[in-house]
Design a protein around this motif. Structure first.
Motif, PDB file in Angstrom:
ATOM      1  N   LEU A  11       0.812  -1.226   0.000  1.00 10.07           N
ATOM      2  CA  LEU A  11       0.000   0.000   0.000  1.00 10.07           C
ATOM      3  C   LEU A  11       0.840   1.269   0.000  1.00 10.07           C
ATOM      4  CD1 LEU A  11      -2.532  -1.117   2.770  1.00 10.07           C
ATOM      5  CD2 LEU A  11      -2.778  -1.389   0.294  1.00 10.07           C
ATOM      6  N   ARG A  12       2.077   1.158   0.472  1.00  7.72           N
ATOM      7  CA  ARG A  12       2.915   2.348   0.651  1.00  7.72           C
ATOM      8  C   ARG A  12       3.101   3.096  -0.666  1.00  7.72           C
ATOM      9  NH1 ARG A  12       6.539  -0.075   3.229  1.00  7.72           N
ATOM     10  NH2 ARG A  12       5.647   0.365   5.288  1.00  7.72           N
ATOM     11  N   GLY A  13       2.978   4.399  -0.599  1.00 12.81           N
ATOM     12  CA  GLY A  13       3.116   5.223  -1.800  1.00 12.81           C
ATOM     13  C   GLY A  13       1.771   5.625  -2.355  1.00 12.81           C
ATOM     14  N   THR A  14       0.819   4.685  -2.365  1.00 12.39           N
ATOM     15  CA  THR A  14      -0.536   4.989  -2.844  1.00 12.39           C
ATOM     16  C   THR A  14      -1.401   5.505  -1.709  1.00 12.39           C
ATOM     17  OG1 THR A  14      -0.332   3.226  -4.496  1.00 12.39           O
ATOM     18  CG2 THR A  14      -2.549   4.054  -4.041  1.00 12.39           C
ATOM     19  N   TYR A  15      -1.203   4.927  -0.528  1.00 11.25           N
ATOM     20  CA  TYR A  15      -1.998   5.306   0.641  1.00 11.25           C
ATOM     21  C   TYR A  15      -1.096   5.916   1.704  1.00 11.25           C
ATOM     22  CZ  TYR A  15      -5.776   2.493  -1.321  1.00 11.25           C
ATOM     23  OH  TYR A  15      -6.758   1.998  -2.134  1.00 11.25           O
ATOM     24  N   LYS A  16      -1.683   6.779   2.534  1.00 14.28           N
ATOM     25  CA  LYS A  16      -0.956   7.338   3.668  1.00 14.28           C
ATOM     26  C   LYS A  16      -0.994   6.354   4.825  1.00 14.28           C
ATOM     27  CE  LYS A  16      -1.968  12.118   2.388  1.00 14.28           C
ATOM     28  NZ  LYS A  16      -2.618  13.400   2.766  1.00 14.28           N
ATOM     29  N   GLN A  17      -0.043   6.501   5.736  1.00 13.39           N
ATOM     30  CA  GLN A  17       0.100   5.537   6.822  1.00 13.39           C
ATOM     31  C   GLN A  17      -1.171   5.384   7.643  1.00 13.39           C
ATOM     32  OE1 GLN A  17       3.308   6.419   9.491  1.00 13.39           O
ATOM     33  NE2 GLN A  17       3.373   4.368  10.355  1.00 13.39           N
ATOM     34  N   HIS A  18      -1.876   6.504   7.906  1.00 10.42           N
ATOM     35  CA  HIS A  18      -3.061   6.422   8.749  1.00 10.42           C
ATOM     36  C   HIS A  18      -4.239   5.754   8.034  1.00 10.42           C
ATOM     37  CE1 HIS A  18      -4.004  10.243   6.626  1.00 10.42           C
ATOM     38  NE2 HIS A  18      -5.257   9.831   6.756  1.00 10.42           N
ATOM     39  N   PHE A  59      -2.910   0.278  14.093  1.00 17.10           N
ATOM     40  CA  PHE A  59      -3.720   1.256  13.369  1.00 17.10           C
ATOM     41  C   PHE A  59      -3.864   2.535  14.189  1.00 17.10           C
ATOM     42  CE2 PHE A  59      -8.308   2.365  12.036  1.00 17.10           C
ATOM     43  CZ  PHE A  59      -7.854   3.275  11.101  1.00 17.10           C
ATOM     44  N   ALA A  60      -4.118   2.386  15.490  1.00 16.39           N
ATOM     45  CA  ALA A  60      -4.297   3.545  16.362  1.00 16.39           C
ATOM     46  C   ALA A  60      -3.022   4.377  16.433  1.00 16.39           C
ATOM     47  CB  ALA A  60      -4.719   3.092  17.755  1.00 16.39           C
ATOM     48  N   GLU A  61      -1.877   3.696  16.523  1.00 16.34           N
ATOM     49  CA  GLU A  61      -0.614   4.412  16.605  1.00 16.34           C
ATOM     50  C   GLU A  61      -0.281   5.095  15.284  1.00 16.34           C
ATOM     51  OE1 GLU A  61       2.347   1.738  18.018  1.00 16.34           O
ATOM     52  OE2 GLU A  61       1.551   1.697  20.066  1.00 16.34           O
ATOM     53  N   ALA A  62      -0.664   4.444  14.174  1.00 16.57           N
ATOM     54  CA  ALA A  62      -0.396   5.025  12.859  1.00 16.57           C
ATOM     55  C   ALA A  62      -1.244   6.266  12.613  1.00 16.57           C
ATOM     56  CB  ALA A  62      -0.660   3.986  11.764  1.00 16.57           C
ATOM     57  N   SER A  63      -2.400   6.339  13.276  1.00 10.84           N
ATOM     58  CA  SER A  63      -3.281   7.503  13.105  1.00 10.84           C
ATOM     59  C   SER A  63      -3.446   8.199  14.439  1.00 10.84           C
ATOM     60  CB  SER A  63      -4.643   7.071  12.553  1.00 10.84           C
ATOM     61  OG  SER A  63      -5.209   6.049  13.334  1.00 10.84           O
ATOM     62  N   ASN A  64      -2.304   8.517  15.079  1.00 16.63           N
ATOM     63  CA  ASN A  64      -2.346   8.991  16.463  1.00 16.63           C
ATOM     64  C   ASN A  64      -3.048  10.321  16.638  1.00 16.63           C
ATOM     65  OD1 ASN A  64      -0.287  11.268  16.350  1.00 16.63           O
ATOM     66  ND2 ASN A  64       0.956   9.595  15.592  1.00 16.63           N
ATOM     67  N   GLU A  65      -3.263  11.058  15.558  1.00 16.53           N
ATOM     68  CA  GLU A  65      -3.926  12.335  15.741  1.00 16.53           C
ATOM     69  C   GLU A  65      -5.382  12.176  16.136  1.00 16.53           C
ATOM     70  OE1 GLU A  65      -4.460  11.250  11.391  1.00 16.53           O
ATOM     71  OE2 GLU A  65      -2.888  11.128  12.899  1.00 16.53           O
ATOM     72  N   THR A  66      -5.982  11.021  15.865  1.00 11.47           N
ATOM     73  CA  THR A  66      -7.381  10.812  16.235  1.00 11.47           C
ATOM     74  C   THR A  66      -7.570   9.551  17.068  1.00 11.47           C
ATOM     75  OG1 THR A  66      -7.795   9.622  14.157  1.00 11.47           O
ATOM     76  CG2 THR A  66      -8.252  11.984  14.183  1.00 11.47           C
ATOM     77  N   ALA A  67      -6.484   8.913  17.442  1.00  8.18           N
ATOM     78  CA  ALA A  67      -6.617   7.613  18.099  1.00  8.18           C
ATOM     79  C   ALA A  67      -7.392   7.678  19.398  1.00  8.18           C
ATOM     80  CB  ALA A  67      -5.222   7.025  18.365  1.00  8.18           C
ATOM     81  N   GLY A  68      -7.184   8.753  20.150  1.00 11.50           N
ATOM     82  CA  GLY A  68      -7.837   8.847  21.450  1.00 11.50           C
ATOM     83  C   GLY A  68      -9.342   8.884  21.383  1.00 11.50           C
ATOM     84  N   GLU A  69      -9.897   9.182  20.188  1.00 12.98           N
ATOM     85  CA  GLU A  69     -11.341   9.250  20.077  1.00 12.98           C
ATOM     86  C   GLU A  69     -11.980   7.877  20.226  1.00 12.98           C
ATOM     87  OE1 GLU A  69     -12.226  11.171  16.418  1.00 12.98           O
ATOM     88  OE2 GLU A  69     -11.165  13.012  16.935  1.00 12.98           O
TER      89      GLU A  69
END
Length: 666
Positions: free
Chosen positions: A18-25, A167-177
């Motif tokens: 997926l890398r390159g086509t999709y962002k980590q989050h 997944f939560a760590e990769a999208s840490n800006e919203t993980a706490g939700e």
């Protein structure tokens, strides 16, 4: 057999595709549903042919009775797939892969198809195909065997949890939700199970409920820990989640664990609660911090007013800006009452709960407010067992102070009518790398230490644990009144105030009478010569004479108000009396918070009357309140350093500076 960690790492490695086509989050939005899909395909494989034979007479879009599948196809699950394909057969034809995969997804029973709809999985399939990645992803997954014979439900649950964590760590800006740190959940569940005497009974059943389930982390940890205590236990996990994406993850996690698929509901717990007729052995929740409940206001207020204490919110409603205490009341309502469901002479104990809240629910709102009434209701019913203060910077989306409230509907005798406070704010280890706002974590030793403090209760010889009678958090707010003392006078300044007043305007005097009244008042100013009158009745008599002389008609009630316009407060005057009782001066009104176990009149005599001897309590205004000033109970005063010590340090610093300057001068 590979470990669950190895499986999860292998699955997560599809990120290389997926890398390159999709962002980590975005990785998790692809990896999680594909993992669920391959697990379900493996689970259904043994009864695939029998199910297809059994449903051969049904329309393609018809919902098949599960009872029929169980009897004819020996199918033990609450879901099925009516497609003639399997993921293995779909993989064989790259040209029709997208079409067949879509068809396969839509052939699941509605209760599973719902998961993929919330994931928006068909959009994912289309996007992967558009970027020529779909076949590569399917190939990657085809290399692992997720059949139950190879990966147990417990192992599969661990795999999925590890993927959720990544997944939560990769999208840490919203993980706490939607993601509560694992070690916080570990602590909550550990405390819930402390001293649970019946937990070791063979084949015991335990129902665990989370009204704000997020991705299901709390339910998963509870399941794991209960089974560590008792591997014969039947653990039923139930929850509700408002966010569709988090709901899909949670429901998928429960499915791969072998839980009943209908046990996870989508919706707003406050306005449309699932499992209305059920209560549970354990309740866990991490509701959103400081989030308003405007959208739920009409429904919640209606339940409060109409259902009262037969509903969830009888104790009161907090301010609309923060719904935390609504979730607290809801969770309490879902905990089993003591002795409910007794079987074979063994009575079940009452339910236990653990909920994470910020500091606001501890003290926001004075006596008589919704928040205070809720706290008092919790204390009156002896539901609150303990509160644990956690370190700051523990959660992914906030660094604020947080607290775990431990609830229990059947406390042990020694804990009844008492509340334990545990200060764990300094128990943490710093993380090497922060994740969002999370910079600290609890170690296993910290969790054990907190659990020991909790278990020790009153015997805990530790400043970090304190036990209080519940009444110590209750109080009464009394209204202290002082008498109105006034003098009255015809002065130019006061007369001008009277002539401009609304009370005079209400008389609607014609111009002739108004002019005559002004002249009569000014004449009286001259005659009075600034003399002050302290007898109200005498002054009202004089004022009546002025109005009569001007031909102005005024009723007694209006005359009293007009007299007030010519008054001023005078501490040397006698109290104003009405019906034999002193009239209260609203500008001198004050309130005092009186400890619950103290007589309000004794308090007045000791704390107030030595300073204001004419004070009294207006008992009609007395309100009952409750607050839990957690921080105050653990505050330790540190006196400031002496001036001599400060001077000594300053002189030492100045001396070093001089030496440095002299060295530079050379």
């Amino acid at each position: 057999m590979a470990s669950s960690l190895n499986y999860s790492q292998f699955i997560w490695n599809v990120a290389d595709v997926l890398r390159g086509t999709y962002k980590q989050h975005q990785y998790g939005d692809i990896i999680l549903p594909f993992t669920v899909l391959y697990r379900l395909d493996a689970v259904l494989e043994p009864t695939k042919d029998a199910v297809l034979t059994a449903i051969s007479g049904y329309d393609a879009d018809a919902e098949v009775p599960l009872a029929m599948l169980r009897s004819r196809a020996k199918h033990e699950y609450s879901f099925y797939n009516s497609s003639k394909h399997t993921l293995s057969s779909i993989k064989g034809d790259a040209d029709t892969l997208e079409q067949n995969l879509r068809s396969y997804i839509n052939s699941f029973s509605p209760n599973v198809r719902d998961i993929f709809e919330k994931y928006k999985f068909e959009d994912t399939i289309a996007e992967l195909a558009e970027h020529d990645l779909l076949f590569q992803v399917v190939q990657h997954y085809s290399k692992i065997n997720l059949h139950p014979d190879n990966v147990s439900n417990e192992e599969m649950g661990n795999i999925f949890e590890e993927l959720i964590r990544k997944f939560a760590e990769a999208s840490n800006e919203t993980a706490g939700e939607h993601f509560t740190p694992r070690e916080v959940i570990e602590l909550m569940v550990t405390l819930l199970l402390t001293d649970e005497e019946d937990l070791m009974r063979p084949n015991i059943t335990r129902d665990v409920y989370d009204p704000t389930a997020g991705t299901g982390g709390m339910l998963s940890v509870a399941d794991e820990k209960i089974k560590k205590f008792n591997d014969t236990a039947q653990v039923n996990l139930l929850g509700q989640e408002i966010n569709p994406a988090s709901y899909a993850i949670c429901k998928a996690d429960m499915v791969v664990k072998g839980q009943a698929i209908e046990n996870i509901a989508l919706g707003n717990t406050l306005t449309n609660p699932a499992f209305e007729n059920r209560t549970f052995h354990y309740g866990l929740s991490n509701p959103p911090f400081g989030v308003d409940w405007k959208g739920a206001k009409a429904t919640v207020e209606a339940e409060h007013k109409i259902a009262g204490f037969t509903g969830r919110f009888g104790a009161g409603l907090p301010r609309v800006s923060d719904g935390s205490l609504l979730f607290l009341q809801h969770l309490i309502s879902k905990l089993r009452e003591p002795s409910s469901g007794a079987k074979q002479g063994v009575a079940d104990t009452g339910g236990r709960g653990a909920i994470v809240l910020n500091g606001s629910p501890l003290f926001t709102g004075g006596a008589g407010s919704g928040e205070s009434n809720i706290r008092k209701w919790v204390l009156d019913n002896d539901y609150l067992e303990a509160i644990i203060g956690l370190p700051t910077d523990m959660f992914y989306n906030t660094g604020i102070s947080t607290y775990i409230w431990m609830l229990n509907k059947s406390k042990k005798v020694e804990r009844r009518n008492k509340v334990q406070l545990i200060d764990a704010t300094e128990m943490f280890e710093k993380m090497r790398k922060s994740v969002g706002s999370k910079r600290k974590r609890l170690s296993e030793d910290h969790i054990k230490e907190i659990a020991q403090l909790f278990k020790a209760f009153e015997s805990a010889d530790d400043k970090r644990s304190k036990v209080f009678a519940r009444e110590e958090f209750m109080y009464r707010t009394i209204t202290v009144e002082r008498p109105l003392r006034q003098n009255f006078a015809f002065t130019q300044e006061r007369v001008e105030i009277l002539l401009a007043s609304r009370d005079l305007a209400k008389l609607k005097l014609d111009d002739t009478v108004a002019s005559a009244l002004r002249a009569a008042l000014e004449q009286r100013v001259v005659e009075a010569g600034g003399v002050v009158e302290t007898d109200r009745l005498e002054f009202e008599k004089q004022l009546r004479e002025v109005f009569d002389s001007a031909g102005a008609i005024v009723k007694p009630a209006a005359l009293k108000k007009l007299a007030d316009e010519l008054s001023a407060r005078d501490e040397t005057a006698d109290p104003v009396v009405k019906a034999g009782k002193p009239v209260a001066d609203s500008t001198l009104r004050d309130t005092e918070n009186v400890p619950w176990d103290e007589d309000i009149h004794e308090y007045l005599e000791r704390e107030v009357k030595p300073f204001v001897p004419d004070a009294w309590i207006d008992e009609s205004k007395t309100k009952e309140g409750a607050e839990i000033p957690f921080t105050r109970h653990f505050y330790e005063y540190v006196p400031p350093r002496s001036l001599e010590e400060i001077d000594r340090d300053l002189n030492e610093v100045l001396g070093r500076i001089r030496e440095r300057l002299e060295g530079l001068g050379k």
